[in-house]
Design a protein around this motif. Sequence first.
Motif, PDB file in Angstrom:
ATOM      1  N   GLU A  77       0.803  -1.216   0.000  1.00 24.85           N
ATOM      2  CA  GLU A  77       0.000   0.000   0.000  1.00 24.85           C
ATOM      3  C   GLU A  77       0.842   1.275   0.000  1.00 24.85           C
ATOM      4  O   GLU A  77       0.730   2.126   0.885  1.00 24.85           O
TER       5      GLU A  77
ATOM      6  N   TYR B 122       5.092  -0.419  -9.185  1.00 24.29           N
ATOM      7  CA  TYR B 122       3.943  -0.116  -8.333  1.00 24.29           C
ATOM      8  C   TYR B 122       2.744   0.438  -9.082  1.00 24.29           C
ATOM      9  O   TYR B 122       1.607   0.179  -8.702  1.00 24.29           O
TER      10      TYR B 122
ATOM     11  N   LEU C  63       2.247  -0.037 -12.556  1.00 24.16           N
ATOM     12  CA  LEU C  63       1.867  -1.003 -13.596  1.00 24.16           C
ATOM     13  C   LEU C  63       1.938  -2.450 -13.125  1.00 24.16           C
ATOM     14  O   LEU C  63       1.643  -3.360 -13.897  1.00 24.16           O
ATOM     15  N   ASP C  64       2.351  -2.667 -11.872  1.00 24.65           N
ATOM     16  CA  ASP C  64       2.433  -4.026 -11.305  1.00 24.65           C
ATOM     17  C   ASP C  64       3.303  -4.954 -12.137  1.00 24.65           C
ATOM     18  O   ASP C  64       2.943  -6.103 -12.409  1.00 24.65           O
ATOM     19  N   GLN C  65       4.473  -4.462 -12.515  1.00 22.88           N
ATOM     20  CA  GLN C  65       5.411  -5.246 -13.308  1.00 22.88           C
ATOM     21  C   GLN C  65       6.641  -5.659 -12.494  1.00 22.88           C
ATOM     22  O   GLN C  65       7.763  -5.592 -12.968  1.00 22.88           O
TER      23      GLN C  65
ATOM     24  N   PHE D 264       2.828  -8.087  -5.526  1.00 18.61           N
ATOM     25  CA  PHE D 264       1.727  -7.132  -5.670  1.00 18.61           C
ATOM     26  C   PHE D 264       1.551  -6.404  -4.345  1.00 18.61           C
ATOM     27  O   PHE D 264       1.358  -7.025  -3.303  1.00 18.61           O
TER      28      PHE D 264
ATOM     29  N   ASN E 288      -2.127  -2.134  -4.633  1.00 17.90           N
ATOM     30  CA  ASN E 288      -2.659  -0.967  -5.327  1.00 17.90           C
ATOM     31  C   ASN E 288      -2.624  -1.179  -6.832  1.00 17.90           C
ATOM     32  O   ASN E 288      -1.742  -1.864  -7.352  1.00 17.90           O
ATOM     33  N   SER E 289      -3.569  -0.567  -7.516  1.00 21.35           N
ATOM     34  CA  SER E 289      -3.638  -0.636  -8.976  1.00 21.35           C
ATOM     35  C   SER E 289      -3.355   0.748  -9.564  1.00 21.35           C
ATOM     36  O   SER E 289      -3.227   1.749  -8.844  1.00 21.35           O
ATOM     37  N   LEU E 290      -3.289   0.818 -10.888  1.00 20.96           N
ATOM     38  CA  LEU E 290      -3.104   2.106 -11.559  1.00 20.96           C
ATOM     39  C   LEU E 290      -4.249   3.052 -11.212  1.00 20.96           C
ATOM     40  O   LEU E 290      -4.031   4.263 -11.043  1.00 20.96           O
TER      41      LEU E 290
ATOM     42  N   ASP F  35      -5.797   3.265  -8.391  1.00 18.85           N
ATOM     43  CA  ASP F  35      -5.518   3.815  -7.060  1.00 18.85           C
ATOM     44  C   ASP F  35      -4.537   4.980  -7.151  1.00 18.85           C
ATOM     45  O   ASP F  35      -4.686   5.998  -6.454  1.00 18.85           O
ATOM     46  N   TRP F  36      -3.536   4.843  -8.010  1.00 13.99           N
ATOM     47  CA  TRP F  36      -2.561   5.924  -8.177  1.00 13.99           C
ATOM     48  C   TRP F  36      -3.197   7.132  -8.855  1.00 13.99           C
ATOM     49  O   TRP F  36      -2.880   8.282  -8.503  1.00 13.99           O
TER      50      TRP F  36
END
Length: 378
Positions: free
Chosen positions: A275, A302, A304-306, A312, A315-317, A319-320
């Motif tokens: 988070e 963080y 693009l989760d790459q 993981f 958080n997703s894009l 969330d950002w």
Amino acid sequence: MKNDTPSSISRRDFLRLAAMTGVTAALPQGMAVAAEERTDSAAASHQIDPSRATNVKISIEAPKEKVRYKLIDSHLHFTDFLQNSDGFPALCQAMDLSGVDSAVIFGMAMAKQWDSTTSRPAYYLSNDSRCYYYSATDYLVAEELLAQPEYIRQRFYPFCCGFNGNDKFAADHVEQILRLYPKFWRGIGELMSRHDDLTALTYGEAPHVDGGGFLGIYDLAAQKGLPVLVHHNITAQNTEDILYLDELKRALAYNRQCRIIWAHIGISRRIEVKELTRIADEMLRNNPNLWVDISWLVYDYYFLDQFPDNYFDGNSLADWTRLIERHPDRFLLGTDKVGHWKTYPTEVVKYYKLLDTLKPTTVDAICRDNLLALLKNY
């Protein structure tokens, strides 16, 4: 015969004297004259070197998609860890291909040692070679930029970074650099603190942003109106526990007039925390003198989760995107390229996935306006 002149002078007193006098009193006659001839602008005492106005012959890869945004690069190293560079003209060519009209530019505060068993630099052989602080990086950036024609010089905002943050005389060193290149430096950084791959390999105590010479830097920066860019990881490798965030909080509270840019939002290689958006939100809400730059691995890992190991953080894009829209005036975008520009366009257009999710006014802010509001103006 009695000599009334003191036989020695402390380092601090010498540096202060040098900063006040332009070091003319301590320099040989020829160098003193050159220092005295400097006028209000550092550029006025330099002549264009035609040999530096041609592009290094490198192949710059075209961006993978059409350029759709104009931006200012907030985080760019002119030199690599061996203090080499493809040069300013080639960089301008790469920027032109990427929709980047200007950039914050600085050297590399640390250099890699050479391996004694081979003629090749240790940087190319091992990731664990020792590092040392390289103060000449500021002179390399300044002299190279000032040797360029005006149409190149005007595209860059130089920061100075060549000193050890643990050194209690760091602020004196910066004062001297500011004096030697008047009306030239637009900020200070990138300063290294708790950097997993660099500060752990550097001789002496690991630098931390709430001690050593950092506090003097904050006072000087506040006095001179210079923003300070710091790399400060929030934890170490192989743990999710937040270890070093309180150090940054103390640094921010020390001098609220000093504007600090937090590079990569506290993330670098093998730093895995949960988070990060919550942490960034808390830091921005509680510290009005804090900005964050989205650059290097924090975006890939963080946003693009790459993560290479499929970690993981929760958080997703999206969330950002919500976080940035909550603080639209506090984010910057940078490439963090290091001395070489072949893949520069790719590092720019990768941010389009984020920019496409933001309001047009927010795009303008994080691509340009926020940085321009932070820079020192003369």
